[in-house]
Motif scaffolding. Structure first.
Motif, PDB file in Angstrom:
ATOM      1  N   GLU A   3       0.857  -1.186   0.000  1.00 33.35           N
ATOM      2  CA  GLU A   3       0.000   0.000   0.000  1.00 33.35           C
ATOM      3  C   GLU A   3       0.892   1.234   0.000  1.00 33.35           C
ATOM      4  OE1 GLU A   3      -3.791  -1.068   2.717  1.00 33.35           O
ATOM      5  OE2 GLU A   3      -1.861  -1.479   3.655  1.00 33.35           O
ATOM      6  N   LEU A  29       4.111   0.844   2.359  1.00 30.15           N
ATOM      7  CA  LEU A  29       3.832  -0.141   3.394  1.00 30.15           C
ATOM      8  C   LEU A  29       3.698  -1.515   2.736  1.00 30.15           C
ATOM      9  CD1 LEU A  29       0.988   1.562   5.512  1.00 30.15           C
ATOM     10  CD2 LEU A  29       3.457   1.740   5.852  1.00 30.15           C
ATOM     11  N   ARG A  32       1.182  -3.702   6.112  1.00 25.73           N
ATOM     12  CA  ARG A  32       0.917  -2.667   7.120  1.00 25.73           C
ATOM     13  C   ARG A  32       2.159  -2.256   7.914  1.00 25.73           C
ATOM     14  NH1 ARG A  32      -4.833  -3.210   7.357  1.00 25.73           N
ATOM     15  NH2 ARG A  32      -5.302  -3.189   5.126  1.00 25.73           N
ATOM     16  N   TYR A 163      -2.521   5.181  10.204  1.00 28.13           N
ATOM     17  CA  TYR A 163      -3.213   4.135   9.453  1.00 28.13           C
ATOM     18  C   TYR A 163      -2.956   2.760  10.070  1.00 28.13           C
ATOM     19  CZ  TYR A 163      -4.477   1.143   5.471  1.00 28.13           C
ATOM     20  OH  TYR A 163      -5.027   0.172   4.669  1.00 28.13           O
ATOM     21  N   ILE A 164      -1.715   2.520  10.480  1.00 27.23           N
ATOM     22  CA  ILE A 164      -1.385   1.251  11.129  1.00 27.23           C
ATOM     23  C   ILE A 164      -2.217   1.078  12.396  1.00 27.23           C
ATOM     24  CG2 ILE A 164       0.441   0.020  12.356  1.00 27.23           C
ATOM     25  CD1 ILE A 164       2.392   1.275  10.247  1.00 27.23           C
ATOM     26  N   THR A 167      -5.864   0.310  11.700  1.00 27.22           N
ATOM     27  CA  THR A 167      -6.095  -1.034  11.175  1.00 27.22           C
ATOM     28  C   THR A 167      -5.616  -2.116  12.134  1.00 27.22           C
ATOM     29  OG1 THR A 167      -4.022  -0.833   9.921  1.00 27.22           O
ATOM     30  CG2 THR A 167      -6.074  -0.344   8.756  1.00 27.22           C
TER      31      THR A 167
END
Length: 228
Positions: A3, A29, A32, A163-164, A167
C-alpha cells in the motif's frame, strides 16, 4: 500486501479553479509495516503561490521556480505508485489534485476504487472524535513535535503510523514473544541446586498387620453393597 500512504501540498483548494500541486510525499507499506521506501517530489506550479497556502506549507515561489514540472516527473510517480491501494487523509482532496495533474499530462486518471480515506476510517472508529491528522496523532501517542508546518512527506509518514493504528496496530506482543523465545533459546541452561536437607523416602505399602485388620473389618460389615 503493498500500500502507498501519500499526501500532497498545493497552491489552494480546487484544481478546477487553477490550483496546482506543488509537492507529493509517498510512504510504502508492505503488510501494514513501513519498508523505508519513500518518494518526495516538488513541482513548479507555473503560477504564483497565494499567501494563505504559503502560510500552511512554507513553499515559496523562489523555491518552487527551480523545481521540475509535474509532467517531467510523472513517470517516476506512476512507477512508485504502481497499482497499489492509495491511502490518504481526506483522500478525495489529494486524489482530485493528483488526477487533475495527470489530466494536464494527458494521462489516464487513477481509479478511485484504489482510494482508502483515513478520515472516513477514523469517523467510523471514533465517532465525534478529533479526526484531524494532529488529533489522531495525539490519540495514538504519535510524536508530531517536528511538524511545524505541513509537508507532504512528513504528513505521509505520520499518516502511515495513524493508518497502522486504525487497522489494528503493530501487534507488538507477537514480536516481543518471538524475541523472548529467541533469547531463551540462546541462553545457556542453568543448573539449580537445592539447599534443602536430604530425606529418605518413606514406605507407602500397608504392613501385614494393617492388611489383617482391613480384612477383618470387611468381614464384619453387614450386607455390603459389593456382595449384592
Amino acid at each position: 500486501m503493498r500500500e502507498i500512504v501519500f499526501d500532497t501540498e498545493t497552491t489552494g483548494f480546487d484544481p478546477k479553479t487553477g490550483d496546482r500541486m506543488v509537492e507529493i510525499g509517498c510512504v510504502e507499506l508492505v503488510n501494514r509495516l513501513p519498508t523505508g521506501k519513500t518518494l518526495q517530489l516538488y513541482f513548479n506550479p507555473e503560477r504564483a503561490m497565494p499567501p494563505g497556502a504559503f502560510a500552511v506549507h512554507g513553499l515559496s515561489d523562489t523555491f518552487l521556480a527551480q523545481k521540475p514540472l509535474f509532467r517531467d516527473q510523472v513517470e517516476e510517480i506512476l512507477e512508485f505508485l504502481e497499482d497499489s491501494p492509495l491511502v490518504a487523509h481526506n483522500a478525495g482532496f489529494d486524489m482530485g489534485f493528483l488526477n487533475a495533474e495527470l489530466a494536464l499530462c494527458e494521462r489516464d486518471a487513477i481509479d478511485l476504487g484504489r482510494m482508502i480515506d483515513t478520515v472516513e476510517m477514523a469517523r467510523k472508529r471514533h465517532p465525534g472524535g478529533q479526526n484531524s491528522l494532529d488529533g489522531l496523532c495525539k490519540r495514538y501517542g504519535i510524536d508530531r513535535s517536528h511538524r511545524v508546518k505541513h509537508g507532504a512527506l512528513l504528513d505521509a509518514e505520520l499518516l502511515a503510523q495513524v493508518y497502522i493504528e486504525l487497522t489494528g496496530g503493530r501487534q507488538m506482543g507477537l514480536s516481543l514473544a518471538a524475541e523472548a523465545a529467541r533469547t531463551a533459546e540462546a541462553a545457556p541452561a542453568r543448573i539449580v541446586r537445592s539447599t534443602r536437607p536430604y530425606r529418605a523416602p518413606r514406605p507407602h505399602a500397608a504392613s501385614a498387620a494393617e492388611l489383617q485388620r482391613h480384612e477383618a473389618f470387611i468381614k464384619a460389615m453387614d450386607n455390603p453393597i459389593w456382595s449384592r
